[in-house]
Motif scaffolding. Structure first.
Motif, mmCIF file in Angstrom:
data_model
loop_
_atom_site.group_PDB
_atom_site.id
_atom_site.type_symbol
_atom_site.label_atom_id
_atom_site.label_comp_id
_atom_site.label_asym_id
_atom_site.label_seq_id
_atom_site.Cartn_x
_atom_site.Cartn_y
_atom_site.Cartn_z
ATOM 1 N N GLU A 251 -0.841 0.689 6.079
ATOM 2 C CA GLU A 251 -1.598 1.350 5.059
ATOM 3 C C GLU A 251 -0.947 3.081 5.160
ATOM 4 O O GLU A 251 -0.739 3.459 6.096
ATOM 5 C CB GLU A 251 -2.958 1.476 5.645
ATOM 6 C CG GLU A 251 -3.380 -0.056 5.308
ATOM 7 C CD GLU A 251 -5.134 0.004 5.717
ATOM 8 O OE1 GLU A 251 -5.627 0.919 6.185
ATOM 9 O OE2 GLU A 251 -5.527 -1.000 5.549
ATOM 10 N N LEU A 252 -1.079 3.354 3.737
ATOM 11 C CA LEU A 252 -0.373 4.728 3.599
ATOM 12 C C LEU A 252 -1.545 5.745 3.996
ATOM 13 O O LEU A 252 -2.774 5.641 4.022
ATOM 14 C CB LEU A 252 -0.517 4.927 2.155
ATOM 15 C CG LEU A 252 0.311 6.212 1.559
ATOM 16 C CD1 LEU A 252 1.630 6.348 2.173
ATOM 17 C CD2 LEU A 252 0.313 6.484 0.088
ATOM 18 N N LYS A 253 -0.899 6.950 5.144
ATOM 19 C CA LYS A 253 -1.894 7.870 5.565
ATOM 20 C C LYS A 253 -1.201 9.289 4.644
ATOM 21 O O LYS A 253 -2.264 10.131 4.367
ATOM 22 C CB LYS A 253 -1.596 7.928 6.885
ATOM 23 C CG LYS A 253 -2.528 6.906 7.661
ATOM 24 C CD LYS A 253 -4.070 7.400 7.753
ATOM 25 C CE LYS A 253 -4.870 6.065 7.708
ATOM 26 N NZ LYS A 253 -5.937 5.934 6.756
ATOM 27 N N ASP B 160 1.021 -1.386 -0.106
ATOM 28 C CA ASP B 160 -0.077 0.061 0.033
ATOM 29 C C ASP B 160 0.819 1.243 0.094
ATOM 30 O O ASP B 160 0.524 2.253 -0.696
ATOM 31 C CB ASP B 160 -0.716 -0.081 1.192
ATOM 32 C CG ASP B 160 -2.152 0.811 1.167
ATOM 33 O OD1 ASP B 160 -2.824 0.579 0.220
ATOM 34 O OD2 ASP B 160 -2.081 1.806 1.898
#
Lengths: 347, 461
Positions: B166-168, B89
């Motif tokens: 997960e990418l923020k 991700d």
């Protein structure tokens, strides 16, 4: 439309770009020793690819990177699952690239001949194996859910060599050879052009038969979605148009139609897949689709913005390259074809 | 060896090999662009000859860099599928951006440059080499940002439901200090390497009395580039060390084989004896230098391996959090050493040249030919240090290397591909080196610049 679908389409677009572009340069590589009988001709043939092959291959790297970014589960399952075929493709691409760059450095016959053989073999292998790989994806493969919840490939190497996949492989192989012949007919002058035209007709008919069997099998055994039927029909019609144009000596049209055909082969297969990306061969078994294989919405959104800005730009400058190098190449334009730049040591 | 060990060896072999060619390509792309700009501006033929000649060397390297780079794009999925699932991700994004922004740019414009001599205006043709060179920089940035996430994960959140990161914030991933400092450390190293290549080749030309019109300016340029580059390498190396001490204290401790936390920690130059924490037999150290390097303060406290091991075991659970100390210790020193010797040599040579002369003496010039190998070794040891001293983590503090390997790929398969890649790369190295030597021996092409329409192609495969 969800970002997941957008990325499914974008991945398809990248493969379309890759197969149209590297498809013809695989074909040219395979035909190298058939269409070109002497050093001047060989070098003319390779020079048609010279400024283009590396940019063509980037489509594959971007397809790989984009799959990693948008559908990491697909990327992970596919490349760890199709391990040996992918490895053979990578080795081929390594050897091929080096062969293009190094073969004419020396004039020695043995040096050149070895690299030429390398080009032929290393073009043949991926042209065949990409078809095998895609046919397997569409057909479905054995998949299992692992202890960590990942959906892993559970077949072996030989599972991938089923008759349907092999027909798929032969179809891409023969399609790319024909596509390459049309490209050479369009880009060269003299004997190479004549030979390429003749090969185009013969291989075009072989491709027609293989494509009908492959698409017919797909429709009969795997999916009979209206979109797949339509796609298959477009493939057939555009291929006939390509053959007709080639027959009439309209080389530009022949190449354009074979490019369209290649595009619609990919489109048809992706239609067949949607919304799956790697279905399980056993109905009801765990499989990967555009939702469970995808990145988060945020990542997809970021990548959509990047792709929306960059893809048109890439198409423009890559298109410009094709325009710059649009002229036909004649073997007699190759100065001193028998000698290489590294042959002679200056005083 | 199991599949994990083999996959690690394969990654090490293919990546170190790939990175022999990458810095040469990045640095010499710009240097060739510089030479061509000099020709464009002054119309002096010597610059044209130099552009063509060094352009050939650049392209021989570029070919290997490109083809070995393909493996890099796919081996995450092939051998490291669990890692790919865990970080995909986040990690996939810079890789895809690298392809879209950098690979297309380099490959397309380099194709135009190689084959465009007689198809483009002089100005447009000059622009193509600059664009290709800029492409290599962009590529470096994105891949270093991806690597920086492995050194210091930022801009993400761990999702316990899916068990993956997960990418923020993509901005955080692309702009974190770890990435920026690595970029400004790696790029000058690439210039140091290319400068050494140019100077080394020019040294050979001087030794053999070849084309002095080209040899002299190229040697001078190469040496100056080396010295300026080394200053930046040093400054950003210092910066990187501080960032590293803060983010990965264990790596700094391993680099120094510092087992116990110390204030005024010395920088050890040389150690005889064991590095396993028992007393060393003989050690030369620079007092307080390590403290200064790590914290910016001579009195700063540097944490030792033993204390960090204890802290990590409490934080992450029982386990071994200590990397291979001798490897870290020596690779760190060899990185600095090889780079430093190269720069010193460059300084010495420039000193000889200060009154407009050329360095003389067969021994000196012969030594100079070996110059390019020093920064190449420095680059390799730098990455061996950075990656090995992060172990056991693949993403520091977040995901262990042992958990990243592909579960479905057998040790036999990895062994087979590893052996094949190694043999293939070995053969290519021999061919590549042979072509480089031959190209240098053939030398610059003295035929005058052609103008106007020609019946034959300037460039053909």
């Amino acid at each position: 439309m969800s970002f997941n679908s957008v990325w499914f389409i974008l991945i398809a677009v990248l493969w379309i770009g890759y197969f149209i572009l590297e498809g013809f340069d695989f074909g040219v590589g395979i035909l190298l020793k058939v269409v070109a009988k002497n050093q001047a001709e060989r070098r003319a043939v390779l020079t048609t690819l010279g400024p283009l092959w590396d940019g063509n291959e980037v489509w594959l790297l971007v397809a790989g990177g984009a799959t990693f970014a948008a559908f990491p589960e697909w990327y992970a399952t596919l490349f760890s699952g199709f391990y040996l075929p992918l490895f053979l493709i990578l080795v081929s691409l390594i050897v091929r690239g080096v062969a293009f760059e190094y073969r004419s450095k020396y004039g020695k016959a043995q040096w050149r001949n070895r690299w030429d053989n390398a080009i032929v073999v290393a073009s043949f292998i991926p042209a065949l194996l990409w078809g095998v790989a895609f046919a397997n994806i569409v057909r479905g493969v054995p998949l299992e859910k692992s202890a960590t919840g990942a959906i892993e490939y559970a077949g072996g190497f030989f599972n991938l060599l089923n008759p349907y996949a092999l027909i798929g492989g032969l179809t891409t192989l023969s399609l790319f050879v024909t596509h390459g012949a049309f490209f050479l007919a369009l880009k060269t002058e003299g004997d190479i052009r004549v030979r390429a035209n003749a090969i185009g007709i013969k291989m075009g008919l072989v491709t027609a038969v293989l494509a009908v069997v492959f698409l017919g099998w797909t429709l009969a055994a795997l999916t009979s979605k209206a979109s797949v039927v339509t796609g298959s029909l477009i493939v057939v019609v555009s291929w006939l148009a390509a053959l007709a144009a080639n027959y009439k000596g309209r080389e530009g049209w022949a190449f354009l139609f074979s490019a369209i055909t290649t595009a619609f082969v990919v489109i048809t297969l992706f239609f067949g897949l949607y919304p799956n990306v790697m279905p399980n061969i056993t109905a009801g078994g765990p499989g990967l689709d555009i939702f469970n294989a995808s990145s988060t919405q945020y990542t997809l959104k970021v990548m959509t913005v990047v792709a929306a800005v960059m893809t048109p730009l890439v198409l423009i400058y890559q298109g410009w390259t094709y325009w710059v190098f649009r002229k036909r190449i004649n073997p007699n334009q190759i100065a001193k074809p028998e000698s290489g730049v590294l042959d002679s040591l200056s005083a | 060896m199991n599949a994990l060990d083999l996959a690690r060896w394969q990654f090490a072999i293919t990546t170190v090999y790939h990175f022999i060619f990458v810095p040469i390509t990045i640095g010499s792309g710009f240097l060739v662009a510089g030479l061509q700009t000099a020709w464009y501006r002054t119309a002096k033929e010597k610059y044209f000859r130099a552009t063509k000649f060094f352009g050939k060397l650049f392209l021989i390297n570029f070919a290997i860099g490109v083809v070995t780079g393909i493996v890099q794009e796919f081996q995450f999925g092939m051998n490291w599928s669990s890692y790919s699932r865990f970080v995909g991700d986040i990690f996939g994004a810079p890789l895809a951006m690298e392809g879209l922004l950098a690979f297309f740019l380099e490959s397309t414009f380099l194709g135009l440059w190689i084959f465009g001599w007689d198809r483009l205006s002089k100005k447009a043709h000059l622009a193509t080499i600059w664009l290709a060179a800029i492409g290599t920089l962009l590529s470096a940035y994105f891949i270093l940002a991806a690597n920086a996430f492995m050194q210091h994960p930022v801009g993400y959140v761990f999702n316990p439901d899916t068990g993956r990161a997960e990418l923020k914030s993509i901005v955080a991933v692309l702009t974190q200090t770890t990435a920026v400092s690595a970029f400004f450390h790696t790029i000058p190293s690439a210039f140091l390497t290319a400068g050494a290549l140019f100077a080394g080749v020019a040294g050979w030309m001087v030794l053999k009395g070849r084309d002095p019109e080209v040899a002299r300016p190229v040697m001078k340029t190469g040496l100056i580039v080396m010295i300026v580059a080394f200053l930046f390498v040093g400054l950003t190396g210092d910066w990187s060390a501080r960032v590293m001490t803060k983010q990965q204290p264990m790596k700094m401790a391993a680099a120094e084989a510092l087992y116990d936390t110390k204030a005024n920690a010395p920088f050890s130059l040389f150690t005889i004896g064991t590095l396993d924490g028992s007393k060393s037999v003989f050690q030369i150290g620079l007092p307080s230098v390590l403290s200064f390097m790590s914290t910016g303060d001579v009195n700063g406290t540097v944490e030792g391996v033993n204390d960090l091991q204890k802290t990590y075991a409490e934080k992450y659970g029982e386990g071994n959090y200590t990397p291979n100390i001798p490897l870290a210790y020596w690779s760190f020193r060899l990185m600095i050493g090889f780079g430093g010797i190269a720069a010193l040599f460059a300084l010495l040579t420039l000193w000889y040249m200060r009154k407009g002369g050329l360095p003389r003496g067969k021994f000196f010039l012969r030594t100079m030919i070996a110059l390019p190998f020093l920064p190449i070794l420095g680059n390799s040891f730098g990455w061996i240090f950075t990656e090995s001293a992060r172990q056991p983590w693949v993403v520091f503090g977040l995901f262990k290397t042992a958990d990243g390997v592909s579960p479905g790929v057998s040790a036999g398969s990895v062994l087979f591909t590893m052996i094949t890649f190694t043999l293939l790369y070995g053969v290519l190295a021999v061919i590549e080196f042979g072509l480089m030597v031959r190209t240098i021996k053939v030398g610059t092409d003295m035929t005058p610049v052609q103008s106007g329409e020609s019946k034959t192609l300037t460039m053909a495969y």
